[in-house]
Design an enzyme around this catalytic site. Structure first.
Site, PDB file in Angstrom:
ATOM      1  N   SER A 299       0.806  -1.316  -0.011  1.00 48.99           N
ATOM      2  CA  SER A 299       0.127   0.229  -0.099  1.00 48.99           C
ATOM      3  C   SER A 299       1.103   1.322   0.044  1.00 48.99           C
ATOM      4  O   SER A 299       0.258   2.217  -0.062  1.00 48.99           O
ATOM      5  CB  SER A 299      -0.843   0.138   1.151  1.00 48.99           C
ATOM      6  OG  SER A 299      -0.200   0.186   2.226  1.00 48.99           O
ATOM      7  N   GLY A 300       2.297   0.853   0.341  1.00 51.57           N
ATOM      8  CA  GLY A 300       2.909   2.259   0.414  1.00 51.57           C
ATOM      9  C   GLY A 300       2.970   2.361   2.110  1.00 51.57           C
ATOM     10  O   GLY A 300       3.732   3.525   2.546  1.00 51.57           O
TER      11      GLY A 300
ATOM     12  N   ASP B  33       3.218  -1.437   7.265  1.00 48.15           N
ATOM     13  CA  ASP B  33       2.943  -2.898   7.397  1.00 48.15           C
ATOM     14  C   ASP B  33       3.066  -3.850   6.254  1.00 48.15           C
ATOM     15  O   ASP B  33       3.937  -4.613   6.420  1.00 48.15           O
ATOM     16  CB  ASP B  33       1.359  -2.894   8.012  1.00 48.15           C
ATOM     17  CG  ASP B  33       1.186  -2.300   9.383  1.00 48.15           C
ATOM     18  OD1 ASP B  33       2.067  -2.285  10.131  1.00 48.15           O
ATOM     19  OD2 ASP B  33      -0.023  -1.754   9.449  1.00 48.15           O
ATOM     20  N   SER B  34       2.790  -3.444   5.267  1.00 50.56           N
ATOM     21  CA  SER B  34       2.708  -4.128   3.980  1.00 50.56           C
ATOM     22  C   SER B  34       4.088  -4.205   3.763  1.00 50.56           C
ATOM     23  O   SER B  34       4.928  -5.250   3.348  1.00 50.56           O
ATOM     24  CB  SER B  34       1.917  -3.961   2.748  1.00 50.56           C
ATOM     25  OG  SER B  34       1.963  -2.475   2.618  1.00 50.56           O
TER      26      SER B  34
ATOM     27  N   MET C 156      -2.733  -1.574  -5.492  1.00 52.66           N
ATOM     28  CA  MET C 156      -4.117  -1.423  -6.470  1.00 52.66           C
ATOM     29  C   MET C 156      -4.414   0.023  -6.236  1.00 52.66           C
ATOM     30  O   MET C 156      -4.227   0.848  -5.488  1.00 52.66           O
ATOM     31  CB  MET C 156      -5.123  -2.397  -5.697  1.00 52.66           C
ATOM     32  CG  MET C 156      -5.724  -1.773  -4.219  1.00 52.66           C
ATOM     33  SD  MET C 156      -7.097  -2.906  -3.698  1.00 52.66           S
ATOM     34  CE  MET C 156      -7.325  -2.108  -2.299  1.00 52.66           C
TER      35      MET C 156
ATOM     36  N   CYS D 129     -14.439  -4.308   0.760  1.00 58.20           N
ATOM     37  CA  CYS D 129     -13.406  -4.063  -0.410  1.00 58.20           C
ATOM     38  C   CYS D 129     -12.406  -5.487  -0.131  1.00 58.20           C
ATOM     39  O   CYS D 129     -11.819  -6.068  -1.077  1.00 58.20           O
ATOM     40  CB  CYS D 129     -12.464  -2.969   0.202  1.00 58.20           C
ATOM     41  SG  CYS D 129     -10.907  -2.752  -0.811  1.00 58.20           S
TER      42      CYS D 129
HETATM   43  N1  LIG Z   1      -3.630   0.306  -2.211  1.00 59.26           N
HETATM   44  C1  LIG Z   1      -3.148  -1.100  -1.817  1.00 59.26           C
HETATM   45  N2  LIG Z   1      -2.810  -1.692  -2.902  1.00 59.26           N
HETATM   46  C2  LIG Z   1      -2.232  -3.036  -2.499  1.00 59.26           C
HETATM   47  N3  LIG Z   1      -2.382  -3.387  -1.252  1.00 59.26           N
HETATM   48  C3  LIG Z   1      -3.026  -2.860  -0.288  1.00 59.26           C
HETATM   49  C4  LIG Z   1      -3.579  -1.380  -0.580  1.00 59.26           C
HETATM   50  N4  LIG Z   1      -4.008  -0.889   0.528  1.00 59.26           N
HETATM   51  C5  LIG Z   1      -4.025  -1.838   1.538  1.00 59.26           C
HETATM   52  N5  LIG Z   1      -3.394  -3.022   1.182  1.00 59.26           N
HETATM   53  C6  LIG Z   1      -3.144  -4.306   1.731  1.00 59.26           C
HETATM   54  O1  LIG Z   1      -4.227  -4.268   2.832  1.00 59.26           O
HETATM   55  C7  LIG Z   1      -3.231  -4.373   3.958  1.00 59.26           C
HETATM   56  C8  LIG Z   1      -4.114  -3.794   5.206  1.00 59.26           C
HETATM   57  O2  LIG Z   1      -4.619  -2.530   4.904  1.00 59.26           O
HETATM   58  P1  LIG Z   1      -4.955  -1.214   5.742  1.00 59.26           P
HETATM   59  O3  LIG Z   1      -5.482  -0.267   5.051  1.00 59.26           O
HETATM   60  O4  LIG Z   1      -5.619  -1.830   7.020  1.00 59.26           O
HETATM   61  O5  LIG Z   1      -3.418  -0.802   6.166  1.00 59.26           O
HETATM   62  P2  LIG Z   1      -2.461  -0.548   7.236  1.00 59.26           P
HETATM   63  O6  LIG Z   1      -2.802  -1.478   8.403  1.00 59.26           O
HETATM   64  O7  LIG Z   1      -2.178   0.651   7.595  1.00 59.26           O
HETATM   65  O8  LIG Z   1      -1.347  -1.269   6.374  1.00 59.26           O
HETATM   66  P3  LIG Z   1       0.005  -0.671   5.611  1.00 59.26           P
HETATM   67  O9  LIG Z   1       0.664   0.169   6.733  1.00 59.26           O
HETATM   68  O10 LIG Z   1       0.458  -1.467   4.910  1.00 59.26           O
HETATM   69  O11 LIG Z   1      -0.660   0.711   4.726  1.00 59.26           O
HETATM   70  C9  LIG Z   1      -2.129  -3.718   3.896  1.00 59.26           C
HETATM   71  O12 LIG Z   1      -1.155  -3.906   4.732  1.00 59.26           O
HETATM   72  C10 LIG Z   1      -1.754  -4.165   2.519  1.00 59.26           C
HETATM   73  O13 LIG Z   1      -1.057  -5.415   2.163  1.00 59.26           O
END
Ligand SMILES: Nc1ncnc2c1ncn2[C@@H]1O[C@H](COP(=O)(O)OP(=O)(O)OP(=O)(O)O)[C@@H](O)[C@H]1O
Length: 356
Positions: free
Chosen positions: A8-9, A12-13, A32, A105
């Site tokens: 996601s940027g 966590d990911s 995405m 989603c």
């Molecule tokens: N735009 C995106 N493209 C690809 N994967 C996504 C996207 N947004 C979220 N994800 C995936 O879904 C997971 C959970 O998303 P969430 O929105 O809960 O973010 P988060 O816990 O803040 O994680 P991160 O720190 O990775 O953004 C992310 O860690 C990622 O793997």
């Protein structure tokens, strides 16, 4: 094994991708795209919501991919997101419900369209990973995959994942399930990840929901339980069960008042006192049993009726039409149509459904 990870940027990911690489997997990233620019862009910079201008996130995802030396593909999910998530969001609010777009989603876009679209380009992979805080196990007595809570209960995201199917669970990895958020942030800092200081995403959209809804005003009455008119509203979608502030009522009242019911049919918002907010049961539909076969008779489990709710003891009574009736051991406050109820046995997510 080749693993596709949703990048996601965010931190966590990025850490999830790092951990997978460290374990020796071949990792490819995909980001995405769901933002088509048709909604007003948010003004606040620190608000890192899912639905919003994406350029910065995509740039950071590229930096993370370069840093980890993995390829990154941007996947266009804008049309599907609009159809599956935003249209449902509008329809639900039109009905006077309060939907949960993240659950939809996850079920259809993030764990559905996103990996499927990448596959369609000819890119093959064995598993799909995300940075969600959750765990997946396997119960050999039932031959079923199990969705389990994360080790870090404050970050646990299983509430948003109960619609994942057995097939999806069998193809998914959550590398962060055993870590705490603090450990994840420390790993990010230690290895010097580009996203180490990024804030967590808070909401799915940081602007005014009316940007998305765009309904013309539809004035109606705000009434008490006896039908006495207490004020006017401009559209039922501006209200949610339990709302207390900004009700715009005519006269001052002794007790604090809350929204206790929203009727789309009558275009009426009903107000009552705190005790009117309690319910002893609810009906849920669109049930997904992610970790067990659908129960045939009444079972006792715990359940959350919203993300921040403490799981409470309930009895699930399966109905003929595949919906369920849920009876609370203790009456619960603000049962809200459109939100999900998620069922747990210990740390296992049994399934859930949408409150009617
Ligand atoms: N735009 C995106 N493209 C690809 N994967 C996504 C996207 N947004 C979220 N994800 C995936 O879904 C997971 C959970 O998303 P969430 O929105 O809960 O973010 P988060 O816990 O803040 O994680 P991160 O720190 O990775 O953004 C992310 O860690 C990622 O793997």
């Amino acid at each position: 094994m080749k693993i596709l990870i949703g990048l996601s940027g965010g931190v966590d990911s990025a850490v999830a991708a790092y951990l997978l690489k460290k374990q020796g997997y071949e990792v490819i990233g995909t980001t995405m795209s769901i933002w088509d620019g048709s909604l007003p862009a948010m003004k606040t910079k620190d608000n890192d919501s899912c639905l919003g201008p994406e350029n910065e996130n995509i740039e950071t995802a590229h930096k993370i991919a370069d840093f980890l030396k993995i390829p990154l593909y941007i996947t266009d999910c804008r049309e599907e997101y609009k159809k599956v998530v935003l249209e449902n969001f509008r329809n639900e609010y039109k009905e006077g419900h309060t939907p949960n777009p993240c659950i939809r989603c996850n079920a259809y876009i993030k764990f559905g369209i996103l990996p499927a679209t990448v596959r369609k380009t000819g890119l093959n992979f064995d598993k799909f990973a995300t940075g969600h805080y959750a765990n997946i196990g396997f119960d050999s007595s039932t031959n079923m995959y199990q969705l389990h809570k994360a080790a870090d209960l404050n970050k646990d995201q299983t509430y948003f994942l109960y619609r994942l199917t057995q097939k999806t669970l069998s193809e998914t990895i959550f590398p962060l399930g055993v870590y705490t958020k603090e450990q994840v942030r420390n790993i990010a800092k230690k290895i010097g990840l580009p996203a180490a200081e990024k804030p967590d995403s808070q909401d799915f959209y940081c602007g005014d929901y009316n940007d998305i809804l765009q309904f013309p005003a539809n004035p109606g009455n705000i009434v008490d339980k006896n039908g006495r008119v207490l004020g006017k509203h401009n559209g039922i979608w501006n209200y949610t069960i339990g709302k207390r502030k900004g009700l715009g009522l005519l006269g001052g009242t002794k007790d604090p008042l809350y929204v206790i019911n929203i009727s789309a049919k009558q275009n009426i918002v009903t107000i009552g006192t705190k005790k009117d907010l309690y319910s002893s049961s609810l009906t849920a539909e669109k049930i997904s049993w992610c970790s067990i076969p659908p129960p045939k008779k009444t079972i006792e489990v715990t359940a959350k009726i919203r993300r921040q709710h403490k799981a409470e003891k309930v009895f699930i009574i399966p109905q003929e039409d595949s919906s369920v009736k849920v009876e609370f051991a203790q009456p619960q406050m603000s049962v809200t149509a459109g939100q999900s109820i998620v069922f747990y046995k210990g740390d296992t997510v049994l399934g859930g459904g949408v409150i009617h």
